[in-house]
Design a protein around this motif. Structure first.
Motif, short mmCIF file in Angstrom:
data_model
loop_
_atom_site.label_atom_id
_atom_site.label_comp_id
_atom_site.label_asym_id
_atom_site.label_seq_id
_atom_site.Cartn_x
_atom_site.Cartn_y
_atom_site.Cartn_z
N SER A 14 0.82 -1.22 0.00
CA SER A 14 0.00 0.00 0.00
C SER A 14 0.86 1.27 0.00
O SER A 14 0.48 2.27 -0.63
N ASP A 15 2.00 1.25 0.67
CA ASP A 15 2.87 2.44 0.68
C ASP A 15 3.45 2.72 -0.70
O ASP A 15 3.54 3.87 -1.13
N ARG A 16 3.83 1.65 -1.39
CA ARG A 16 4.37 1.81 -2.75
C ARG A 16 3.27 2.30 -3.68
O ARG A 16 3.51 3.16 -4.55
N ALA A 17 2.05 1.78 -3.51
CA ALA A 17 0.92 2.24 -4.32
C ALA A 17 0.68 3.72 -4.11
O ALA A 17 0.44 4.48 -5.07
N PHE A 18 0.74 4.16 -2.87
CA PHE A 18 0.53 5.57 -2.55
C PHE A 18 1.61 6.44 -3.17
O PHE A 18 1.33 7.50 -3.76
N GLU A 19 2.86 5.99 -3.09
CA GLU A 19 3.98 6.72 -3.68
C GLU A 19 3.81 6.86 -5.19
O GLU A 19 3.94 7.96 -5.76
N LEU A 20 3.50 5.75 -5.85
CA LEU A 20 3.36 5.76 -7.31
C LEU A 20 2.15 6.58 -7.75
O LEU A 20 2.20 7.29 -8.75
N ALA A 21 1.07 6.48 -7.00
CA ALA A 21 -0.14 7.22 -7.35
C ALA A 21 0.11 8.72 -7.30
O ALA A 21 -0.39 9.46 -8.15
N ASN A 22 0.88 9.16 -6.33
CA ASN A 22 1.18 10.59 -6.24
C ASN A 22 2.14 11.04 -7.33
O ASN A 22 2.00 12.15 -7.86
N LYS A 23 3.09 10.19 -7.68
CA LYS A 23 3.99 10.53 -8.79
C LYS A 23 3.21 10.62 -10.10
O LYS A 23 3.43 11.51 -10.92
N ASN A 24 2.30 9.67 -10.29
CA ASN A 24 1.48 9.68 -11.50
C ASN A 24 0.59 10.90 -11.55
O ASN A 24 0.43 11.53 -12.60
N LEU A 25 0.02 11.27 -10.41
CA LEU A 25 -0.85 12.45 -10.35
C LEU A 25 -0.08 13.73 -10.66
O LEU A 25 -0.57 14.61 -11.37
N LEU A 26 1.12 13.82 -10.13
CA LEU A 26 1.96 15.00 -10.40
C LEU A 26 2.32 15.08 -11.88
O LEU A 26 2.36 16.16 -12.47
N ASN A 27 2.56 13.92 -12.49
CA ASN A 27 2.98 13.88 -13.89
C ASN A 27 1.82 14.12 -14.85
O ASN A 27 2.00 14.73 -15.90
N ARG A 28 0.63 13.62 -14.49
CA ARG A 28 -0.53 13.74 -15.39
C ARG A 28 -1.80 13.83 -14.55
O ARG A 28 -2.45 12.81 -14.28
N PRO A 29 -2.16 15.05 -14.13
CA PRO A 29 -3.29 15.24 -13.21
C PRO A 29 -4.66 15.08 -13.88
O PRO A 29 -5.48 16.00 -13.91
N THR A 30 -4.91 13.89 -14.42
CA THR A 30 -6.20 13.58 -15.02
C THR A 30 -7.19 13.19 -13.93
O THR A 30 -6.81 12.92 -12.78
N LEU A 31 -8.45 13.11 -14.30
CA LEU A 31 -9.47 12.70 -13.34
C LEU A 31 -9.20 11.27 -12.86
O LEU A 31 -9.34 10.97 -11.66
N ALA A 32 -8.81 10.39 -13.76
CA ALA A 32 -8.50 9.01 -13.37
C ALA A 32 -7.32 8.96 -12.40
O ALA A 32 -7.31 8.16 -11.45
N ALA A 33 -6.34 9.82 -12.62
CA ALA A 33 -5.19 9.86 -11.71
C ALA A 33 -5.59 10.35 -10.33
O ALA A 33 -5.08 9.87 -9.31
N TYR A 34 -6.51 11.31 -10.28
CA TYR A 34 -7.01 11.79 -8.98
C TYR A 34 -7.74 10.67 -8.25
O TYR A 34 -7.56 10.48 -7.03
#
Length: 374
Positions: A309-329
């Protein structure tokens, strides 16, 4: 079915022709960087391997090609444009935009630069009002599958689902080539639209489109993965196995993930665990090489399997920063809740509303559904 799909070249023959073309492109390119059109053709063929065949080693080959081009004396605008396309494919969007600016300064035709810039804006969820206007204009003026499919995908992202469906169908009707790859791509997108994107999925419709995509390109890895997921959900386990078996040697981690789910449904826990470990190992390898390119898929895997879960949280935030789409949010919000970072989850929800709250798709997100549950 739902519409008459056009005839195309046999998918296996097309795959063999593709592999022959790819070898020829690399052979010519290794001899000289000066042959007009070879770099562009090679990128197109390698992207086929990624998009249809699950050959992610192509990303490494393209990355090396980009490095070689950018370190070569006598760079011209088309080299910068090709490198920009490669960076975009790897989700290195700021670098891609920088390379596009260099291509522009070198006098590359704006008509070659515009599609790449539009795809980056669309992929990152930025300037979508302007992107939509330009996409509509290009679809009306130029037509063609290369303009209609991105417009349909944008309609889907915005929540204009009927418009997306009709635009995809228009792309199929107006296609005037015999290559099966483009038609398989549209059928796959229609499967995703009806099976995952719309608020009330129609799995029969989605399965039909995935089957059509596979009929065009039998080794279409992503279509087989998505179709097998529908079969597994419906407990049609023989059909799921028949769908996955032709791609068992593919190194796509989602193939292993679906096999893990299938074995679990068959009450074979030992084999399910083996395939789950293979998926986890493969995601780890891909993330070590192309983190931004696979962050969103890895988040879905980790959350869907209760892994890291910690790795998922880290990756999700990196993805959101890189491409702030609705799906990424939505993915970042889900990861924050699983990681028990509730303040961050609340901040993500507020940011998502500020950026996306005005579009129709927002009404069908987790943010709205959870408000209704309160």
């Amino acid at each position: 079915m739902f519409t008459q799909v056009p005839f195309a070249t046999d998918g296996e023959l097309a795959r063999l022709n593709h592999e022959s073309m790819l070898k020829r492109c690399w052979s010519v390119l290794n001899a000289s960087f000066d042959r007009t059109g070879i770099i562009e053709a090679l990128i197109d063929e390698e992207q086929k391997r990624i998009q249809f065949l699950g050959d992610y080693a192509a990303l490494g080959r393209l990355s090396m090609l980009s490095e070689k081009m950018l370190s070569t004396d006598g760079l011209v605008g088309n080299h910068y444009l090709a490198a920009a396309q490669i960076s975009s494919a790897m989700h290195h969007f700021p670098k891609s935009l920088e390379l596009l600016s260099m291509a522009e300064r070198c006098g590359v035709d704006p008509e070659l630069i515009t599609p790449v810039r539009l795809s980056i804006d669309q992929a990152t969820g930025r300037n979508l009002s302007a992107v939509l206007n330009e996409r509509i204009g290009r679809a009306k003026q130029l037509g063609g599958i290369q303009n209609l499919v991105p417009l349909a995908a944008l309609f889907a992202d915005l929540g204009e689902y009927d418009k997306a469906h009709l635009t995809y169908l228009k792309a199929i009707r107006e296609y005037d080539d015999l290559s099966p790859f483009a038609l398989a791509w549209v059928c796959f997108q229609l499967g995703v639209l009806h099976g995952e994107t719309v608020p009330e999925p129609d799995l029969d419709e989605a399965a039909g489109w995935y089957e059509a995509a596979i009929a065009y390109v039998p080794h279409y890895v992503h279509a087989r993965v998505h179709l097998s997921e529908i079969y597994i959900e419906r407990h049609l386990l023989d059909q799921a196995a028949a769908t996955l078996d032709p791609i068992i040697d593919t190194e796509d981690p989602e193939v292993f993930w679906r096999y893990s789910q299938l074995k679990e449904r068959l009450n074979n826990q030992a084999e399910s665990e083996i395939f789950l470990l293979k998926a986890k190992s493969r995601f780890r390898d891909l993330l070590s090489q192309h983190e931004l390119g696979f962050a969103d898929h890895a988040v879905e895997f980790y959350l869907g399997t209760n892994q890291e879960s910690d790795r998922a949280f880290e990756l999700a935030n990196k993805n959101l920063l890189n491409r702030p789409t609705l799906a990424a949010y939505e993915a970042a919000y889900a990861a924050a809740l699983v990681a028990s970072t509730h303040d961050r989850a609340q901040a993500i929800a507020e940011e998502s509303f500020a950026m996306w709250g005005s579009i129709p798709a927002y009404q069908h997100t987790v943010f709205i559904s959870e408000q209704g549950d309160e």
